[in-house]
Design a protein around this motif. Structure first.
Motif, PDB file in Angstrom:
ATOM      1  N   HIS A 120      22.019  16.128  72.024  1.00  0.00           N
ATOM      2  CA  HIS A 120      22.372  16.943  71.339  1.00  0.00           C
ATOM      3  C   HIS A 120      23.610  16.330  70.194  1.00  0.00           C
ATOM      4  O   HIS A 120      24.366  17.300  69.548  1.00  0.00           O
ATOM      5  N   THR A 121      23.028  15.206  69.441  1.00  0.00           N
ATOM      6  CA  THR A 121      23.438  14.703  67.973  1.00  0.00           C
ATOM      7  C   THR A 121      22.619  15.980  67.085  1.00  0.00           C
ATOM      8  O   THR A 121      22.729  15.455  66.389  1.00  0.00           O
ATOM      9  N   ALA A 122      21.471  16.795  67.761  1.00  0.00           N
ATOM     10  CA  ALA A 122      20.792  17.492  66.251  1.00  0.00           C
ATOM     11  C   ALA A 122      21.349  18.167  65.392  1.00  0.00           C
ATOM     12  O   ALA A 122      22.710  18.964  66.296  1.00  0.00           O
ATOM     13  N   GLU A 157      22.835  18.224  78.578  1.00  0.00           N
ATOM     14  CA  GLU A 157      24.898  18.057  77.881  1.00  0.00           C
ATOM     15  C   GLU A 157      25.630  18.604  76.948  1.00  0.00           C
ATOM     16  O   GLU A 157      25.742  18.720  76.126  1.00  0.00           O
ATOM     17  N   LEU A 158      25.293  20.193  77.383  1.00  0.00           N
ATOM     18  CA  LEU A 158      25.673  21.220  76.309  1.00  0.00           C
ATOM     19  C   LEU A 158      26.550  20.627  75.786  1.00  0.00           C
ATOM     20  O   LEU A 158      26.811  21.535  74.823  1.00  0.00           O
ATOM     21  N   ARG A 196      30.265  22.226  67.965  1.00  0.00           N
ATOM     22  CA  ARG A 196      30.264  23.598  68.113  1.00  0.00           C
ATOM     23  C   ARG A 196      29.938  24.442  67.231  1.00  0.00           C
ATOM     24  O   ARG A 196      29.335  25.874  67.558  1.00  0.00           O
ATOM     25  N   SER A 197      29.825  24.241  65.217  1.00  0.00           N
ATOM     26  CA  SER A 197      28.832  24.747  64.842  1.00  0.00           C
ATOM     27  C   SER A 197      28.096  25.168  65.013  1.00  0.00           C
ATOM     28  O   SER A 197      27.140  26.013  64.807  1.00  0.00           O
ATOM     29  N   GLU A 232      27.310  27.967  68.001  1.00  0.00           N
ATOM     30  CA  GLU A 232      27.507  29.679  67.622  1.00  0.00           C
ATOM     31  C   GLU A 232      26.316  30.150  66.680  1.00  0.00           C
ATOM     32  O   GLU A 232      25.833  30.977  66.670  1.00  0.00           O
ATOM     33  N   GLU A 233      26.278  29.434  65.370  1.00  0.00           N
ATOM     34  CA  GLU A 233      24.446  29.547  64.862  1.00  0.00           C
ATOM     35  C   GLU A 233      23.473  29.890  65.867  1.00  0.00           C
ATOM     36  O   GLU A 233      22.514  30.593  65.768  1.00  0.00           O
ATOM     37  N   LEU A 234      23.721  29.754  67.521  1.00  0.00           N
ATOM     38  CA  LEU A 234      22.757  29.690  68.029  1.00  0.00           C
ATOM     39  C   LEU A 234      23.439  31.290  68.982  1.00  0.00           C
ATOM     40  O   LEU A 234      22.098  31.691  69.225  1.00  0.00           O
TER      41      LEU A 234
END
Length: 246
Positions: free
Chosen positions: A173-175, A206-207, A212-213, A216-218
């Motif tokens: 989740h830190t990606a 752990e979505l 958030r950015s 959104e890009e996904l």
């Protein structure tokens, strides 16, 4: 006519190049008779049928080959259909016990190519069920296996040869946004996790912890199956059609 793609070390030996499969597929499509690649790319280049792929281990070998004094080794042929048909999975979906609602939802997701959201307490088997999902998806078609291999080749992770199983990617989740979607500051865009999961499963544990950015890009890749990366010299369209399980 032929193509040559070899990276050299300081003292002359050949080194593996990124995108060997993509270059070999392009050569075949252009009607080029053959291509010379580093010996380290032998396994991945061998998956491209109908092309004379020769392997070079050093600069003297390449020079000798073009002078007609050296015969370069030919990449061994690979039976793509046979390898895909014999593929298996690490985790069998039948090993999941209970969780009737969740397993039914995942079966529907696999059959229809839908995304899925699993909600429940920790240590409830959500990760195991997600990892077992590729096993109940249809086997890769030969063209799909080549496409997955080509993506891994561009990313520099195709040394094992042909991709015979549907990809499963589980980014932390830190990606960063670039790590998830692709791109980067270099001239050639690099595939992100959503592309590395092409024809497979993108698992985001752990979505709510993902930025958030990045989420959104996904949105566009998940809807369109394509990542558009704009650069000063043009725009690259990178495939990104995967099943999201969160």
């Amino acid at each position: 006519r032929g193509m040559l793609a070899v990276e050299l070390g300081l003292d002359g030996p050949s080194r593996a190049v990124r995108g060997a499969v993509a270059m070999a597929m392009l050569a075949r499509r252009l009607g080029v008779a053959g291509i010379v690649l580093p010996a380290a790319n032998a396994q991945e280049a061998a998956v491209v049928e109908g092309l004379d792929v020769r392997l070079a281990r050093s600069l003297p070998e390449v020079v000798g080959f073009f002078r007609g004094a050296v015969v370069l080794e030919r990449a061994p042929a690979v039976d793509v259909r046979a390898m895909v048909a014999a593929a298996g999975t690490d985790i069998d979906f039948r090993e999941v016990r209970g969780q009737g609602a969740a397993t039914r939802a995942l079966a529907i997701a696999a059959a229809g190519g839908h995304n899925a959201l699993l909600v429940g307490p920790a240590v409830g088997g959500k990760t195991m069920m997600a990892r077992s999902l590729p096993g109940i998806m249809p086997p890769l078609e030969p063209d799909e296996a080549l496409e997955v291999t080509r993506i891994r080749s561009v990313a520099g992770t195709a040394a094992a040869g042909l991709a015979v199983e549907r990809p499963f990617r589980a980014p932390h989740h830190t990606a960063s946004t670039v790590a998830l979607v692709g791109g980067g500051a270099s001239g050639v865009p690099r595939p992100g996790e959503v592309t590395l999961a092409h024809h497979g499963v993108l698992f985001m544990d752990e979505l709510p912890e993902f930025g958030r950015s990045a989420l959104e890009e996904l949105r566009a890749p998940l809807e369109d199956g394509i990542v558009n990366v704009a650069r000063a010299h043009g725009t690259a369209r990178i495939p990104a059609r995967s099943n999201l399980v969160a």
